[in-house]
Motif scaffolding. Structure first.
Motif, PDB file in Angstrom:
ATOM      1  N   GLU A  77       1.607   3.745  10.121  1.00  0.00           N
ATOM      2  CA  GLU A  77       1.895   3.524   8.497  1.00  0.00           C
ATOM      3  C   GLU A  77       1.890   5.042   7.837  1.00  0.00           C
ATOM      4  OE1 GLU A  77      -0.956   2.525   4.699  1.00  0.00           O
ATOM      5  OE2 GLU A  77      -1.117   1.405   6.645  1.00  0.00           O
ATOM      6  N   GLU A  78       1.476   5.909   8.367  1.00  0.00           N
ATOM      7  CA  GLU A  78       1.596   7.304   7.603  1.00  0.00           C
ATOM      8  C   GLU A  78       2.948   7.845   7.808  1.00  0.00           C
ATOM      9  OE1 GLU A  78      -2.362   6.299   7.862  1.00  0.00           O
ATOM     10  OE2 GLU A  78      -1.077   6.539   9.609  1.00  0.00           O
ATOM     11  N   GLU A  79       3.486   7.881   9.124  1.00  0.00           N
ATOM     12  CA  GLU A  79       5.000   8.044   9.674  1.00  0.00           C
ATOM     13  C   GLU A  79       6.049   7.002   8.666  1.00  0.00           C
ATOM     14  OE1 GLU A  79       7.906   8.472  13.724  1.00  0.00           O
ATOM     15  OE2 GLU A  79       5.587   7.853  13.840  1.00  0.00           O
ATOM     16  N   LEU A  80       5.501   5.819   8.662  1.00  0.00           N
ATOM     17  CA  LEU A  80       6.609   5.138   7.914  1.00  0.00           C
ATOM     18  C   LEU A  80       6.791   5.391   6.329  1.00  0.00           C
ATOM     19  CD1 LEU A  80       7.654   2.144   8.101  1.00  0.00           C
ATOM     20  CD2 LEU A  80       5.854   1.362   6.908  1.00  0.00           C
ATOM     21  N   ALA A  81       5.704   5.967   5.994  1.00  0.00           N
ATOM     22  CA  ALA A  81       5.735   6.547   4.408  1.00  0.00           C
ATOM     23  C   ALA A  81       6.513   7.758   4.577  1.00  0.00           C
ATOM     24  CB  ALA A  81       4.479   6.596   3.854  1.00  0.00           C
ATOM     25  N   GLU A  82       6.547   8.518   5.519  1.00  0.00           N
ATOM     26  CA  GLU A  82       7.120   9.622   5.602  1.00  0.00           C
ATOM     27  C   GLU A  82       8.883   9.425   5.530  1.00  0.00           C
ATOM     28  OE1 GLU A  82       5.724  12.063   8.952  1.00  0.00           O
ATOM     29  OE2 GLU A  82       3.729  12.258   7.845  1.00  0.00           O
ATOM     30  N   TRP A  83       9.164   8.375   6.410  1.00  0.00           N
ATOM     31  CA  TRP A  83      10.401   8.024   6.724  1.00  0.00           C
ATOM     32  C   TRP A  83      11.068   7.525   5.398  1.00  0.00           C
ATOM     33  CZ3 TRP A  83      12.928  10.544  10.280  1.00  0.00           C
ATOM     34  CH2 TRP A  83      12.220  10.653  11.544  1.00  0.00           C
ATOM     35  N   LEU A  84      10.266   6.966   4.533  1.00  0.00           N
ATOM     36  CA  LEU A  84      10.796   6.224   3.446  1.00  0.00           C
ATOM     37  C   LEU A  84      11.361   7.422   2.365  1.00  0.00           C
ATOM     38  CD1 LEU A  84       7.961   3.656   2.273  1.00  0.00           C
ATOM     39  CD2 LEU A  84      10.572   3.294   3.033  1.00  0.00           C
ATOM     40  N   ARG A 133       0.898  -1.299   0.003  1.00  0.00           N
ATOM     41  CA  ARG A 133      -0.087   0.046  -0.005  1.00  0.00           C
ATOM     42  C   ARG A 133       0.896   1.483  -0.156  1.00  0.00           C
ATOM     43  NH1 ARG A 133      -3.750  -1.646   3.825  1.00  0.00           N
ATOM     44  NH2 ARG A 133      -2.653  -0.885   5.334  1.00  0.00           N
ATOM     45  N   VAL A 134       2.078   1.363   0.868  1.00  0.00           N
ATOM     46  CA  VAL A 134       2.674   2.561   1.024  1.00  0.00           C
ATOM     47  C   VAL A 134       3.468   2.910  -0.428  1.00  0.00           C
ATOM     48  CG1 VAL A 134       4.544   3.418   2.291  1.00  0.00           C
ATOM     49  CG2 VAL A 134       2.759   2.561   3.457  1.00  0.00           C
ATOM     50  N   CYS A 135       4.142   1.783  -0.842  1.00  0.00           N
ATOM     51  CA  CYS A 135       5.022   1.807  -2.303  1.00  0.00           C
ATOM     52  C   CYS A 135       4.171   1.981  -3.338  1.00  0.00           C
ATOM     53  CB  CYS A 135       5.532   0.512  -2.147  1.00  0.00           C
ATOM     54  SG  CYS A 135       6.938   0.163  -0.957  1.00  0.00           S
ATOM     55  N   GLN A 136       2.844   1.488  -3.302  1.00  0.00           N
ATOM     56  CA  GLN A 136       2.075   2.137  -4.338  1.00  0.00           C
ATOM     57  C   GLN A 136       1.746   3.608  -4.342  1.00  0.00           C
ATOM     58  OE1 GLN A 136      -1.215  -0.542  -4.296  1.00  0.00           O
ATOM     59  NE2 GLN A 136      -0.513  -1.869  -5.874  1.00  0.00           N
TER      60      GLN A 136
END
Length: 371
Positions: free
Chosen positions: A326-333, A200-203
């Motif tokens: 999950e939102e924070e995970l996306a930010e760290w990417l 979901r995050v990578c998409q």
């Protein structure tokens, strides 16, 4: 010191592909023998790791039978453990048993009243509440992280002599690969590992993602397709098979989102070592984290959710980033390039080599023998 290392009857040591406990044993045994420990390995006859002796009840691993009904397979672990018991009763030169066989190992060994036993806890300790809640006092245990032990039932926690983090031979090899564009999730495909979150995050971010790992022991698309077509197959309704079918397969396009199947050896090292980062969107409190230490050893930063063992293995801001959502995970990417791969390698060399793990287990063995 002479020890009996009880790996169980499921896979050979080392395993041909995915096999968590057997990989741990394969990493530990040579490092112990380098330190003068004599190791009698209790495993299946196909095991190839060098040990001083091999004790087995089966010529090959019995893992393929695990999905059959319990009344058809309940004797497999017991047959193996009965062979171990006969070996221990027939000799007096074993100073300690290091046991890795879930439930059956400690249950039989506590009744045997032979040498001291250290039982390593490799799994979720919410399992087997009746057994863990009345843990046999004769059996000492260790966790594979400190976090794991904090979640143990009181009787099990009282038997704990400490924790020993997992290790990887990659930490001693200094393998280097050119950095690619993809992110990687390494481990068996199941809801607890959170591959659907990574997808979901990578998409959303348009980042290429490679998922690498088996689905309930099935190593690739062809094997999985045969199971899905055969409604009578024992794995057809397995939760991991359904998870892949419903939550992963619809998103696989071979470009942005790809499943590499089960990988091992040089292929695993290259796929993992060329990743920009290793993702751990865990949906449970992971106890051990072999894939985490493998990533660090290859100079691959770790981006994951702050659960289970991850805060013990990853230093936020130096060897990876840990998120609470999950939102924070996306930010760290978006900040992967802030992390230095050399810091990851240095951490792995200092903390996650087989030598470090062996020294830690020698400390734990001494505690058990003195208790």
């Amino acid at each position: 010191m002479n020890i009996l290392m009880n790996a169980g009857p499921w896979l050979e040591v080392p395993p041909p592909g995915y096999g968590g406990i057997e990989n741990v044993v394969a990493t530990l045994v040579p490092a112990l023998r380098e330190r003068g420990v004599r190791v009698v390995l209790a495993s299946v006859g196909a095991s190839t790791v060098e040990a001083d002796e091999l004790v087995s009840a089966f010529p090959e691993g019995q893992f393929a039978h695990l999905q059959k009904p319990y009344n058809q397979v309940m004797g497999l672990a017991h047959a193996h453990q009965a062979r171990v018991a006969r070996e221990l009763r027939g000799r007096d030169d074993i100073d300690l048993v290091h046991d890795h066989l879930e439930v059956v190992g400690p249950a039989v060994l506590s009744a045997l009243r032979g040498p001291p036993v250290l039982h390593t806890l490799h799994w979720d300790l919410r399992k087997h509440p009746d057994f863990y809640g009345s843990w046999p006092r004769e059996i000492a245990v260790n966790g594979v992280s400190h976090d794991q032990l904090t979640r143990a039932p009181a009787a099990l926690r009282a038997a704990a002599v400490g924790a020993a983090h997992l290790a990887t031979p990659l930490a001693e090899r200094d393998l280097r690969f050119p950095r690619g564009a993809h992110l990687a999730v390494m481990g068996r495909i199941c809801a607890l590992k959170g591959q659907h979150v990574a997808v979901r995050v990578c998409q959303k971010l348009g980042l290429p993602l490679v998922l690498a790992g088996p689905v309930s022991g099935l190593g690739g698309p062809a094997e999985l397709e045969r199971v899905l077509r055969d409604q009578e197959h024992p794995l057809h309704g397995h939760p991991d098979v359904r998870y892949h079918r419903d939550h992963i397969a619809p998103h696989l396009d071979g470009e942005l989102i790809r499943w590499a199947g089960g990988v091992a050896g040089d292929r695993r090292d290259e796929l993992y070592g060329t990743a920009r980062a290793a993702l751990f969107p865990l949906q449970w409190d992971e106890p051990g984290g072999t894939a985490v230490v493998e990533a660090l050893a290859l100079g691959v930063p770790v981006i994951g959710l702050r659960r289970g063992c991850l805060p013990e293995l990853v230093e936020h801001g130096r060897t990876g980033f840990l998120a609470d959502t999950e939102e924070e995970l996306a930010e760290w990417l978006g900040r992967i390039d802030d992390l230095d791969p050399e810091e990851c390698r240095r951490e792995a060399r200092a903390r996650f080599t087989p030598s470090v793990m062996a020294e830690r287990y020698l400390e734990l063995y001494a505690r058990v023998r003195l208790s």
